[in-house]
Design a protein around this motif. Sequence first.
Motif, PDB file in Angstrom:
ATOM      1  N   GLU A 161      -6.742   0.051  -3.496  1.00 50.77           N
ATOM      2  CA  GLU A 161      -7.235   1.415  -3.277  1.00 50.77           C
ATOM      3  C   GLU A 161      -6.368   2.432  -4.024  1.00 50.77           C
ATOM      4  O   GLU A 161      -6.878   3.368  -4.647  1.00 50.77           O
ATOM      5  CB  GLU A 161      -7.194   1.715  -1.778  1.00 50.77           C
ATOM      6  N   MET A 162      -5.046   2.211  -3.964  1.00 49.37           N
ATOM      7  CA  MET A 162      -4.127   3.178  -4.559  1.00 49.37           C
ATOM      8  C   MET A 162      -4.059   3.046  -6.087  1.00 49.37           C
ATOM      9  O   MET A 162      -3.720   4.007  -6.767  1.00 49.37           O
ATOM     10  CB  MET A 162      -2.732   3.039  -3.951  1.00 49.37           C
ATOM     11  N   THR A 191       1.527   4.069  -2.897  1.00 48.29           N
ATOM     12  CA  THR A 191       1.364   5.465  -2.456  1.00 48.29           C
ATOM     13  C   THR A 191       2.604   6.282  -2.804  1.00 48.29           C
ATOM     14  O   THR A 191       2.511   7.353  -3.408  1.00 48.29           O
ATOM     15  CB  THR A 191       1.145   5.514  -0.931  1.00 48.29           C
ATOM     16  N   HIS A 222       0.845  -1.199   0.000  1.00 52.06           N
ATOM     17  CA  HIS A 222       0.000   0.000   0.000  1.00 52.06           C
ATOM     18  C   HIS A 222       0.879   1.247   0.000  1.00 52.06           C
ATOM     19  O   HIS A 222       0.668   2.180  -0.772  1.00 52.06           O
ATOM     20  CB  HIS A 222      -0.943  -0.016   1.211  1.00 52.06           C
ATOM     21  N   ILE A 225      -6.470   5.394  -7.441  1.00 57.39           N
ATOM     22  CA  ILE A 225      -6.050   6.785  -7.236  1.00 57.39           C
ATOM     23  C   ILE A 225      -4.928   7.135  -8.219  1.00 57.39           C
ATOM     24  O   ILE A 225      -4.928   8.209  -8.821  1.00 57.39           O
ATOM     25  CB  ILE A 225      -5.657   7.006  -5.759  1.00 57.39           C
ATOM     26  N   ILE A 229       3.007   6.927  -6.445  1.00 62.70           N
ATOM     27  CA  ILE A 229       2.105   7.962  -6.956  1.00 62.70           C
ATOM     28  C   ILE A 229       2.636   9.353  -6.599  1.00 62.70           C
ATOM     29  O   ILE A 229       2.726  10.233  -7.455  1.00 62.70           O
ATOM     30  CB  ILE A 229       0.669   7.764  -6.422  1.00 62.70           C
ATOM     31  N   SER A 230       3.015   9.545  -5.334  1.00 63.72           N
ATOM     32  CA  SER A 230       3.466  10.898  -4.965  1.00 63.72           C
ATOM     33  C   SER A 230       4.798  11.227  -5.629  1.00 63.72           C
ATOM     34  O   SER A 230       5.051  12.376  -5.986  1.00 63.72           O
ATOM     35  CB  SER A 230       3.511  11.087  -3.451  1.00 63.72           C
ATOM     36  N   LEU A 235      -5.364  10.074 -10.960  1.00 64.82           N
ATOM     37  CA  LEU A 235      -4.482  11.250 -10.946  1.00 64.82           C
ATOM     38  C   LEU A 235      -3.549  11.270 -12.152  1.00 64.82           C
ATOM     39  O   LEU A 235      -2.682  12.125 -12.247  1.00 64.82           O
ATOM     40  CB  LEU A 235      -3.684  11.314  -9.636  1.00 64.82           C
ATOM     41  N   VAL A 243      -3.574  18.712  -5.379  1.00 63.99           N
ATOM     42  CA  VAL A 243      -3.844  17.421  -6.018  1.00 63.99           C
ATOM     43  C   VAL A 243      -4.645  16.535  -5.071  1.00 63.99           C
ATOM     44  O   VAL A 243      -4.321  16.440  -3.885  1.00 63.99           O
ATOM     45  CB  VAL A 243      -2.529  16.680  -6.358  1.00 63.99           C
ATOM     46  N   GLY A 244      -5.642  15.882  -5.596  1.00 62.22           N
ATOM     47  CA  GLY A 244      -6.421  14.941  -4.784  1.00 62.22           C
ATOM     48  C   GLY A 244      -7.406  15.621  -3.857  1.00 62.22           C
ATOM     49  O   GLY A 244      -7.539  15.253  -2.697  1.00 62.22           O
ATOM     50  N   PRO A 245      -8.132  16.651  -4.375  1.00 64.36           N
ATOM     51  CA  PRO A 245      -9.061  17.378  -3.507  1.00 64.36           C
ATOM     52  C   PRO A 245     -10.341  16.596  -3.239  1.00 64.36           C
ATOM     53  O   PRO A 245     -10.570  15.543  -3.829  1.00 64.36           O
ATOM     54  CB  PRO A 245      -9.376  18.619  -4.341  1.00 64.36           C
TER      55      PRO A 245
END
Lengths: 308, 393
Positions: B90-91, B64, B60, B94, B67-68, B98, B209-211
Motif C-alpha cells: 500500500e505504501m 510509512t 508497513h 503512495i 515516506i514522511s 508522492l 500533502v496527500g489530500p
Amino acid sequence: MPSLKELSTRPEQFLGGHRLCPGCGEGTIVRQVLMAADKPVVAASCTGCLEVSSSIFPYTAWNIPWVHLAFENAAATAAGLEAAHKSLKRQGRCEEDLHFVAFGGDGGTYDIGFQALSGAMERRHRFVYVCLNNEAYMNTGIQRSSATPLGAHTTTSPAGKVVPGKLTPRKDLTEIMVAHDVPYVGQSNSGRWRDLTGKAEKAFQTDGPAFLNVLSVCPLGWGTEPGKAIEICEAAADTCAWPLYEVVEGQYKITYRPKEKKPVEEYLKHQRRFAHLLKGEAGQAVIAQIQADVDARWEKLQNRAETK
Amino acid sequence: MAEQIALEGNQAVAEAMRQVNPDVVAAYPITPSTEVVQIFSQFAADGKVDTEFVAVESEHSAMTACISAALSGGRVMNATSSQGLALMWEMLYIGASLRTPITLALVNRALSGNINIHCDHSDSMGARDCGWIQLFCENAQEAYDTMFQAVRIGEDLRVRLPVMVCYDGFLVSHSVEMVKVEEDAAVADWVGPYVVDRPLLDVKKPYTVGPLDLQDFYFEHKRTQVEAYPGVPAVIEEVGASFEAAFGRPYGLMEPYMLDDAETAIVSLGSTAGTVKDIVDAQRAAGKAVGALKLRAFRPFPADELAAQLAGKKAVAVLDRSMSFGAASAPLYSEVTSALYARGATVPVATYVYGLGGREILPEHIEQVYEDLAAVAASQKADTQPKYLGLRE
C-alpha cells in the motif's frame, strides 16, 4: 495555561471552509489542540472524516504543514517526521524547534492503526497523538469499532429484534496507552475547551510521546442535535461515561469530578444510537450493564488517582 | 584508497549505506535482508553515521516513516524482502505517487505461501506496477555500486522517484565475493547532497500533502505521474556513465554480452545472468553464435533499447524467476514480447520459468535453453507455454 483572551489572539492553524458536519467535535478539537502549541506544528492525519473534510484538492483547511499517507499509519507518519527532524537538527540542517502531532479517528487509532501507535509510543518519538474519538467508523457510514460502547447501534452492530446493538464494551485505549509508560496520557472531550487546551499544552511540552483521547461528538453517527454538542459532552463528564483525567509520568489526576455523579441515562438519552435501550426490559438490562461498567471504571480510576 | 575486500552482498550494501550516510533509516528485520539493517544499526550505534535509525514495528510502518521522513527533507534508505515488501505494498504506491526518492535494498525472496525464505523474484514482480524504479543486480559489486546510483537517480529533479535495488536472496546477499569498496570521501562526493525542493518541515511555507483527490483532479495527477517515467532511462544511463567515469565500472539499462553477432540470445535478471554469461563463453568456444542480454532496469522497462538490442536475432529465450498466476505469461517474458512485437519484431521468443523458492539453476539448464533455441531458430516457432527448468514434473 494561557487565558481565553490570549488563546483567541493566536494564529488560526486550522481554518474555516472545511467540510466537517455541523456540530462535529473534530474541528473544535483540532483548533484547540493546535492553539495550545508554543512552537510551529507539523501535523499528520490518518484517513478518516478529518482528512476527507479538510483536504479536498485543490483546497485545504491546514495553515501548517500537513500530511496524510494512509489509514493505519498516522503514528508511523509522525514518527518519520520526528525522526527526520531529529536527524536534520543534529546535523545543523534544520534550525527550527518544532512540535509534531498526529490526528486519528478511533478506527484509525483503536483498530487498524493500533500497531503503529503502540510501536511509536514504545520507541518514544516526541510527538502528540490525538485520537478524535467519535466511537465508530463515521467516515464510511457509522460502522462499529473497538471504541464503540456497549449497546450502541451502528450499521455493523445494529440494534435488531434479538440483538440490542453492540454486545461488548469498548476497549480502554487510554489505559492501554498508560500501560506503555509514556510520560503523558490525557482523556478529554470536545466540549470543554479549558480541559482540552490545558491537556494539549502539557502534551506538547512533554519530552517524549503524549497521547490524548478526546471524545468527539458525532451528530450523524450518534443521532444527536448539532446544537447540543457541548451539552452532551457535559453529560458524558457528569455521568462519568467519559471521565476527564490525565496520567503524568504514571501519576493519575482526575481533572473533573462531578459534584453529583448522574445516572448514565442522562448521557444516553440525547443519542439516537442508544434509543433502542431506553424502551423495554431488554434495553433496561443493557443500561444496567452500562451503568455497572461505568461505575466500575470510575471506581478504579478514583482508586488510581488516590494511590501515589 | 579503494580496496578489494571479501564481503557478503548484504555487507557490501550496508557498507554503501554507511558511505551514503542517509538522514533516516526506518527498517524491520526479515530474512534474507536482515543483515543489512543489523549491520547498519551497528554503524549508527558506533556513531559512524549521522542517521536517525528507527527500528519500527512492521514493514508497513517502515515504509510509512521512510515516506514522511523523505517528505520532511531527509535522505532515506531501507531494506526488506518478500513478505516485508508485500506488507509495504500500500505504501509503495503512495511513496511513488508522492515522488519521494527513497532507496530500498530489496533482497529478492519467494512470496508465501507456502513460506519459503529463498530466492526468487516474486516480491519484485508483485510490486512492478507501483511506480518504483527497479534495478536488478548480478552480484555483490553491482549491488554495492547500484546503491549509490539509486540515490542519484531517485533524487534527480527530472526523476524524483523511489528506487528498489534488487539482488538475489542468499545467492548474492549471503555469498562472499571480492568487492571493490571505494573511499568514503570519493563516493560521498560523487553522490552529493540531497537537494530538497519543498521540505514539509519548512513551516514558513506550509503545504498539504496527500489530500483527498477526487474525480475532478485524480486522473490529471496520475497523468502527470506517468510523465515521469519515459525520461528515467536516460537518467539511469547518465548516472551510470558518471559512475563509470568516477570509479571505472560501467552501468546502464542492460548489459549485452556477445550479443552483436549472436543468432540466439537469453534474456535474464539478477545472479542467473552470471551463469548465462559463463555458458555463452563455453558455447562461443565451441563455435556457436550465442549471446545474452542481462536486464538491469526492469522499471521503467526500457522497451525501445531492449528491442534494439535484440533486433535481427533468430530466436530469443526469456528466463523468469517468478510466475504471474492466471496471466498469459510470466512477467519478464510478457514485457519482452510486448516490447518486441509492439515494435514490429517477428523473432520467436521462448519462455522459461526457473528457480522458484531458491531451486538451483545449473549450467546444464542454461545449456539446454541454448540447445532449444537452436531448434526454435530453425523452425521459427516458439511455444507460448513456459518450460520449467529444474522442476520435477
